[in-house]
Design a protein around this motif. Structure first.
Motif, PDB file in Angstrom:
ATOM      1  N   SER A 115      68.671  59.697  36.677  1.00  0.00           N
ATOM      2  CA  SER A 115      68.410  58.434  35.990  1.00  0.00           C
ATOM      3  C   SER A 115      68.159  58.700  34.518  1.00  0.00           C
ATOM      4  O   SER A 115      67.372  59.583  34.181  1.00  0.00           O
ATOM      5  CB  SER A 115      67.181  57.774  36.633  1.00  0.00           C
ATOM      6  OG  SER A 115      66.925  56.520  36.056  1.00  0.00           O
ATOM      7  N   GLY A 128      82.931  55.874  34.252  1.00  0.00           N
ATOM      8  CA  GLY A 128      83.136  56.465  35.573  1.00  0.00           C
ATOM      9  C   GLY A 128      82.524  57.829  35.787  1.00  0.00           C
ATOM     10  O   GLY A 128      82.686  58.413  36.858  1.00  0.00           O
ATOM     11  N   GLY A 161      67.855  55.855  31.944  1.00  0.00           N
ATOM     12  CA  GLY A 161      66.972  54.818  31.388  1.00  0.00           C
ATOM     13  C   GLY A 161      65.857  54.405  32.334  1.00  0.00           C
ATOM     14  O   GLY A 161      65.042  53.550  31.990  1.00  0.00           O
ATOM     15  N   THR A 198      67.562  53.774  37.993  1.00  0.00           N
ATOM     16  CA  THR A 198      67.724  54.425  39.301  1.00  0.00           C
ATOM     17  C   THR A 198      66.367  54.936  39.791  1.00  0.00           C
ATOM     18  O   THR A 198      66.032  54.807  40.978  1.00  0.00           O
ATOM     19  CB  THR A 198      68.732  55.593  39.185  1.00  0.00           C
ATOM     20  OG1 THR A 198      69.911  55.095  38.547  1.00  0.00           O
ATOM     21  CG2 THR A 198      69.083  56.164  40.540  1.00  0.00           C
ATOM     22  N   SER A 237      73.087  56.886  38.611  1.00  0.00           N
ATOM     23  CA  SER A 237      73.758  55.864  37.820  1.00  0.00           C
ATOM     24  C   SER A 237      75.093  56.446  37.356  1.00  0.00           C
ATOM     25  O   SER A 237      75.334  57.649  37.511  1.00  0.00           O
ATOM     26  CB  SER A 237      72.901  55.469  36.615  1.00  0.00           C
ATOM     27  OG  SER A 237      72.452  56.615  35.929  1.00  0.00           O
ATOM     28  N   THR A 238      75.963  55.569  36.851  1.00  0.00           N
ATOM     29  CA  THR A 238      77.280  55.989  36.339  1.00  0.00           C
ATOM     30  C   THR A 238      77.325  55.716  34.841  1.00  0.00           C
ATOM     31  O   THR A 238      76.814  54.688  34.386  1.00  0.00           O
ATOM     32  CB  THR A 238      78.401  55.220  37.068  1.00  0.00           C
ATOM     33  OG1 THR A 238      78.348  55.564  38.449  1.00  0.00           O
ATOM     34  CG2 THR A 238      79.783  55.562  36.527  1.00  0.00           C
TER      35      THR A 238
HETATM   36  C1  LIG Z   1      77.508  53.619  27.644  1.00  0.00           C
HETATM   37  C2  LIG Z   1      77.399  53.141  29.075  1.00  0.00           C
HETATM   38  C3  LIG Z   1      78.406  53.454  29.976  1.00  0.00           C
HETATM   39  C4  LIG Z   1      78.332  53.013  31.304  1.00  0.00           C
HETATM   40  N1  LIG Z   1      79.356  53.295  32.168  1.00  0.00           N
HETATM   41  C5  LIG Z   1      79.326  52.779  33.427  1.00  0.00           C
HETATM   42  C6  LIG Z   1      80.423  53.002  34.321  1.00  0.00           C
HETATM   43  O1  LIG Z   1      81.424  53.630  34.003  1.00  0.00           O
HETATM   44  N2  LIG Z   1      80.339  52.463  35.585  1.00  0.00           N
HETATM   45  C7  LIG Z   1      79.252  51.728  35.999  1.00  0.00           C
HETATM   46  O2  LIG Z   1      79.253  51.261  37.137  1.00  0.00           O
HETATM   47  N3  LIG Z   1      78.187  51.528  35.167  1.00  0.00           N
HETATM   48  C8  LIG Z   1      78.191  52.032  33.913  1.00  0.00           C
HETATM   49  N4  LIG Z   1      77.129  51.816  33.064  1.00  0.00           N
HETATM   50  C9  LIG Z   1      75.932  51.070  33.562  1.00  0.00           C
HETATM   51  C10 LIG Z   1      74.749  51.996  33.982  1.00  0.00           C
HETATM   52  O3  LIG Z   1      75.115  52.835  35.072  1.00  0.00           O
HETATM   53  C11 LIG Z   1      73.568  51.101  34.419  1.00  0.00           C
HETATM   54  O4  LIG Z   1      73.039  50.490  33.250  1.00  0.00           O
HETATM   55  C12 LIG Z   1      72.476  51.803  35.191  1.00  0.00           C
HETATM   56  O5  LIG Z   1      71.530  50.843  35.632  1.00  0.00           O
HETATM   57  C13 LIG Z   1      71.733  52.886  34.414  1.00  0.00           C
HETATM   58  O6  LIG Z   1      70.779  53.493  35.267  1.00  0.00           O
HETATM   59  P1  LIG Z   1      69.745  54.608  34.793  1.00  0.00           P
HETATM   60  O7  LIG Z   1      68.779  53.974  33.844  1.00  0.00           O
HETATM   61  O8  LIG Z   1      69.049  55.017  36.051  1.00  0.00           O
HETATM   62  O9  LIG Z   1      70.511  55.732  34.207  1.00  0.00           O
HETATM   63  C14 LIG Z   1      77.189  52.249  31.747  1.00  0.00           C
HETATM   64  C15 LIG Z   1      76.165  51.972  30.831  1.00  0.00           C
HETATM   65  C16 LIG Z   1      76.265  52.386  29.500  1.00  0.00           C
HETATM   66  C17 LIG Z   1      75.153  52.020  28.540  1.00  0.00           C
END
Ligand SMILES: Cc1cc2nc3c(=O)[nH]c(=O)nc-3n(C[C@H](O)[C@H](O)[C@H](O)COP(=O)(O)O)c2cc1C
Length: 162
Positions: free
Chosen positions: A14, A66, A16, A19, A61-62
């Motif tokens: 995670s 991708g 941000g 997750t 997260s992604t």
């Molecule tokens: C620059 C950027 C690229 C991202 N690319 C994808 C992606 O390719 N596929 C997807 O499903 N979500 C994508 N996301 C959404 C993040 O996966 C989503 O905000 C997630 O909640 C982040 O979780 P985390 O805080 O646990 O890392 C993207 C977000 C950002 C800011």
């Protein structure tokens, strides 16, 4: 109360905190059912946590069109060479539905593919969470998933005991 005696290890990446927040919710629901749950950040997790245990939830997260969350990369590389026979896992991906067509939660799919290639057993439906409109919507989705998935680990445990 749940009958699973071995712990479930939740291993997640995670950036941000989204997750991480969802994993803390799942851990709380399962602990309320009497299960021991251990939370691990993927970047601090040696492969031995997987090889020495039986039950897992993997989540990521992604990012970047991708790609799996980079915090999961080192562990994922090691997972490619392991043998996970006799182990059981479920999966949760966090993403953004704007990527629905091609890359939605594809980081999670990458872990699941490697897990299964390395002979791990997958249970339940892999849950995908986008940027849903309200926190309560996510809470309800996660609680429903946690309630439906826990018994699937228990059936695996019972199957292996007989
Ligand atoms: C620059 C950027 C690229 C991202 N690319 C994808 C992606 O390719 N596929 C997807 O499903 N979500 C994508 N996301 C959404 C993040 O996966 C989503 O905000 C997630 O909640 C982040 O979780 P985390 O805080 O646990 O890392 C993207 C977000 C950002 C800011």
């Amino acid at each position: 109360m749940a009958s699973l005696t071995a712990p479930i290890h939740i291993i997640y990446a995670s950036t941000g905190g989204n997750t991480e927040h969802v994993m803390e919710q799942v851990a709380q629901y399962w602990r309320e059912q009497g299960v021991t749950v251990e939370l691990h950040r993927s970047e601090q997790t040696p492969l031995s946590v997987i090889t020495n245990n039986k039950y897992f939830l993997f989540a990521t997260s992604t990012w970047d069109h991708g790609a799996i969350n980079p915090f999961f990369l080192a562990l994922l590389k090691e997972m490619k060479t392991a043998d996970f026979s006799g182990k059981t896992a479920s999966f949760i991906g966090l993403g953004d539905r704007r990527y629905e067509k091609y890359y939605f939660c594809s980081g999670m799919t990458a872990i699941k593919e490697i897990w299964e290639k390395s002979k791990g057993r997958s249970v339940g439906v892999a849950l995908t969470i986008g940027r849903e409109p309200f926190e309560t919507v996510i809470e309800e989705m996660v609680k429903k998933w946690a309630d439906e998935t826990l018994p699937l680990y228990e059936s695996q445990a019972q199957g292996q005991a007989t």
